[in-house]
Design a protein around this motif. Structure first.
Motif, PDB file in Angstrom:
ATOM      1  N   ALA A  43      41.425 -70.059  -3.197  1.00 40.24           N
ATOM      2  CA  ALA A  43      41.959 -69.678  -1.890  1.00 40.24           C
ATOM      3  C   ALA A  43      42.236 -68.174  -1.843  1.00 40.24           C
ATOM      4  CB  ALA A  43      43.233 -70.457  -1.611  1.00 40.24           C
ATOM      5  N   ALA A  44      41.723 -67.523  -0.792  1.00 33.26           N
ATOM      6  CA  ALA A  44      41.894 -66.070  -0.675  1.00 33.26           C
ATOM      7  C   ALA A  44      43.343 -65.679  -0.401  1.00 33.26           C
ATOM      8  CB  ALA A  44      40.976 -65.527   0.428  1.00 33.26           C
ATOM      9  N   SER A  45      44.119 -66.593   0.176  1.00 34.43           N
ATOM     10  CA  SER A  45      45.519 -66.237   0.472  1.00 34.43           C
ATOM     11  C   SER A  45      46.366 -66.199  -0.799  1.00 34.43           C
ATOM     12  CB  SER A  45      46.130 -67.233   1.466  1.00 34.43           C
ATOM     13  OG  SER A  45      46.305 -68.492   0.852  1.00 34.43           O
ATOM     14  N   LEU A  46      45.871 -66.830  -1.856  1.00 33.45           N
ATOM     15  CA  LEU A  46      46.599 -66.792  -3.128  1.00 33.45           C
ATOM     16  C   LEU A  46      45.969 -65.697  -3.993  1.00 33.45           C
ATOM     17  CD1 LEU A  46      46.589 -70.671  -3.729  1.00 33.45           C
ATOM     18  CD2 LEU A  46      48.266 -69.347  -2.461  1.00 33.45           C
ATOM     19  N   ASP A  77      41.783 -73.210   2.707  1.00 30.35           N
ATOM     20  CA  ASP A  77      42.888 -72.254   2.611  1.00 30.35           C
ATOM     21  C   ASP A  77      43.817 -72.335   3.829  1.00 30.35           C
ATOM     22  OD1 ASP A  77      44.562 -70.222   1.823  1.00 30.35           O
ATOM     23  OD2 ASP A  77      42.993 -68.724   1.526  1.00 30.35           O
ATOM     24  N   PHE A 103      55.073 -70.233   3.556  1.00 30.45           N
ATOM     25  CA  PHE A 103      54.007 -69.583   2.790  1.00 30.45           C
ATOM     26  C   PHE A 103      54.204 -69.802   1.291  1.00 30.45           C
ATOM     27  CE2 PHE A 103      51.644 -65.293   1.997  1.00 30.45           C
ATOM     28  CZ  PHE A 103      50.494 -65.977   1.702  1.00 30.45           C
ATOM     29  N   VAL A 151      46.905 -61.571   3.448  1.00 32.33           N
ATOM     30  CA  VAL A 151      46.632 -62.971   3.101  1.00 32.33           C
ATOM     31  C   VAL A 151      45.134 -63.247   2.955  1.00 32.33           C
ATOM     32  CG1 VAL A 151      48.757 -63.805   4.156  1.00 32.33           C
ATOM     33  CG2 VAL A 151      46.674 -63.748   5.521  1.00 32.33           C
ATOM     34  N   GLY A 152      44.343 -62.178   2.887  1.00 33.98           N
ATOM     35  CA  GLY A 152      42.909 -62.364   2.678  1.00 33.98           C
ATOM     36  C   GLY A 152      42.154 -62.504   3.988  1.00 33.98           C
ATOM     37  N   LYS A 153      40.815 -62.500   3.852  1.00 28.97           N
ATOM     38  CA  LYS A 153      39.955 -62.554   5.024  1.00 28.97           C
ATOM     39  C   LYS A 153      39.167 -63.852   5.008  1.00 28.97           C
ATOM     40  CE  LYS A 153      36.674 -59.739   6.864  1.00 28.97           C
ATOM     41  NZ  LYS A 153      35.507 -59.113   6.766  1.00 28.97           N
ATOM     42  N   GLY A 199      53.270 -61.306   4.923  1.00 27.73           N
ATOM     43  CA  GLY A 199      52.364 -62.455   4.851  1.00 27.73           C
ATOM     44  C   GLY A 199      52.473 -63.311   6.104  1.00 27.73           C
ATOM     45  N   GLN A 246      49.014 -60.667  -3.812  1.00 28.60           N
ATOM     46  CA  GLN A 246      50.209 -61.491  -3.599  1.00 28.60           C
ATOM     47  C   GLN A 246      50.893 -61.768  -4.934  1.00 28.60           C
ATOM     48  OE1 GLN A 246      51.560 -62.721  -0.726  1.00 28.60           O
ATOM     49  NE2 GLN A 246      50.013 -61.772   0.569  1.00 28.60           N
TER      50      GLN A 246
END
Ligand code: HEM
Ligand code: SF4
Ligand code: FES
Lengths: 144, 257
Positions: A112-115, B240, B227, A100-102, A94, A119
């Motif tokens: 949120a794409a990172s969540l 984000d 993170f 972590v997404g686009k 990560g 993951q």
């Protein structure tokens, strides 16, 4: 006073895993297990260093550590080790921007794409692997 | 002079939302640190509708009970970034949080953490703004699109998507307030600033990547991000920041060129 003026949450806020979802729990577990492993490493070096004082000292140390409590601690160490390694790999990837997404056009309700579920899945898998390893470890250490 | 009537519970909403109470207790944290006033809570009974926002409830208090409550707001539509506060323990925009979605008869509003309190709910944004400025939040390049002989810099929709969501940041500070590093590190740039560094790095008109990477590659910079994702949990605009920070760190770790 300075703390109150700046209204920082401080260590209590940093270490409170209850408010911001699974990712914050993983962060907390990673810290806790990292510190736990560090403590174990130091203890372990102390324990095994008894051997330089000869067989009697070593046997005495074993008497102290090869106990139910000692084995329970070891079981916990197994769990911390497995979680820390598995989740650590997720975190390291990560940190490099992997998984972590686009970026894209945010759409309401702005999840949120990172969540993302990958993951979250990795966190659950890390927890499950740690639990399994602990069960196996406990059965070997505490079983007959 | 226009008289603004506070929302009154109507018969209709009573029947439609029977599970929803129409009077709530609003607890507002009061303090004035520069005057040495100790933190305390003032409690008010507020009539609410299904659509009443926390900001409207606070303004009801100001209009009807106690005008001295200090609160910062402007747009009332999640655009200006002024009304961030802790609502029932979590940072959120007061104008963008409906009382009904909190599922509680008691709403507690407090100033956002990790920002110095000015008074009551109003906090000081100096650090956020100064860290934002340190990220050079503008396009860096030699030529310009506004000189007579130049043309505008063309971007494809794909180019735009690479930074668009990060440009939606309204500097509300919720992310900095939720961040576990921000909770203890007084010099951390914070998710807001780091995300903005990435917003410009990801913009193909910009040539300032190396400059910005140098700025965030600091002991209180990007490496303090673990993170934990709390910033992205609370961001009201889908920025984000956690994603932006990891993508930015990808450059420093050599995962990205
Ligand atoms: C394969 C094994 C390991 C991996 C993949 C790993 C990975 C990581 C990662 C990625 C972090 C940073 C987490 C973050 O940014 O929040 C970390 C933190 C840490 N690790 Fe490990 N680690 C491993 C083994 C160990 C061992 C054996 C120890 C103890 C002796 C240890 C002690 C720590 C400590 C104390 C931290 C700091 C905790 C924190 O700041 O959150 N780790 N580890
Ligand atoms: S990144 Fe999101 S939470 Fe942070 S300041 Fe910008 S809009 Fe607010
Ligand atoms: S008043 Fe502008 S964001 Fe809430």
């Amino acid at each position: 006073m300075a703390e109150r003026l700046s209204n920082r949450e401080g260590i209590k806020g940093m270490a409170n895993p209850t408010r911001y979802g699974l990712e914050r729990v993983a962060y907390w577990l990673q810290r806790l297990s990292g510190l736990g492993l560090l403590a174990y490493l130091i203890g372990h070096i102390y324990e095994t260093s008894a051997i330089v004082n000869g067989k009697i000292a070593w046997d005495k140390m074993l008497e102290l550590t090869q106990t139910i409590e000692g084995h329970l601690i070891l079981t916990l160490v197994i769990g911390m080790c497995v979680f820390h390694t598995a989740n650590g790999i997720r975190v390291m990837l990560g940190h490099g921007g992997i998984g972590v997404g686009k970026p894209g056009q945010p759409e309401y309700p702005y999840k949120a794409a990172s969540l993302n579920y990958k993951q979250r899945l990795c966190i659950w898998v890390s927890i499950a692997l740690a639990a399994l390893a602990m069960m196996y470890g406990a059965s070997v250490l505490l079983g007959d | 002079m226009a008289v603004v009537e506070a929302p009154k519970p109507s018969e209709e909403s009573n029947t439609k939302t029977s599970s929803q109470p129409n009077t709530i207790t609003l607890r507002i944290a009061r303090s004035n640190p520069s005057e040495g006033q100790e933190p305390s809570f003032s409690e008010f009974q507020i009539p609410v509708q299904k659509w009443t926002t926390v900001l409207e409830a606070i303004l009801y208090v100001k209009q009807n009970f106690d005008h001295s409550v200090a609160v910062r707001y402007s747009c009332r539509q999640a655009s200006c970034g002024s009304c961030g506060m802790k609502i029932n323990g979590r940072p959120a925009l007061a104008c963008y949080t409906k009382v009904s979605e909190l599922n509680s008869n008691v709403i507690t509003v407090e100033p956002m953490n990790n920002f110095p309190i000015i008074r009551d709910l109003a906090v000081d944004f100096k650090q956020l703004i100064s860290n934002h400025k340190k990220m050079k939040p503008f396009i860096i390049r030699e030529d310009s699109e506004v000189t007579p002989e130049s043309k505008e810099f063309i971007q494809t929709p794909q180019d735009l998507e690479k930074f668009l969501q990060f440009s939606y940041c309204i500097k509300c500070g919720l992310c900095n307030s939720a961040c576990p590093t921000m909770a203890t590190d007084t010099s951390f740039i914070g998710p807001q600033g780091l995300a903005q560094a990435y917003r410009y790095v990801a913009d193909n008109r910009d040539k300032g990547k190396d400059d910005r990477l140098k700025i965030v590659d600091d002991s209180h910079g990007i490496w303090r991000c673990h993170f934990a994702g709390s910033c992205s949990q609370v961001c009201p605009k889908g920025v984000d920041p956690a994603m932006a920070i990891q993508l930015l760190r990808g450059y420093l770790l050599g995962f990205r060129k």
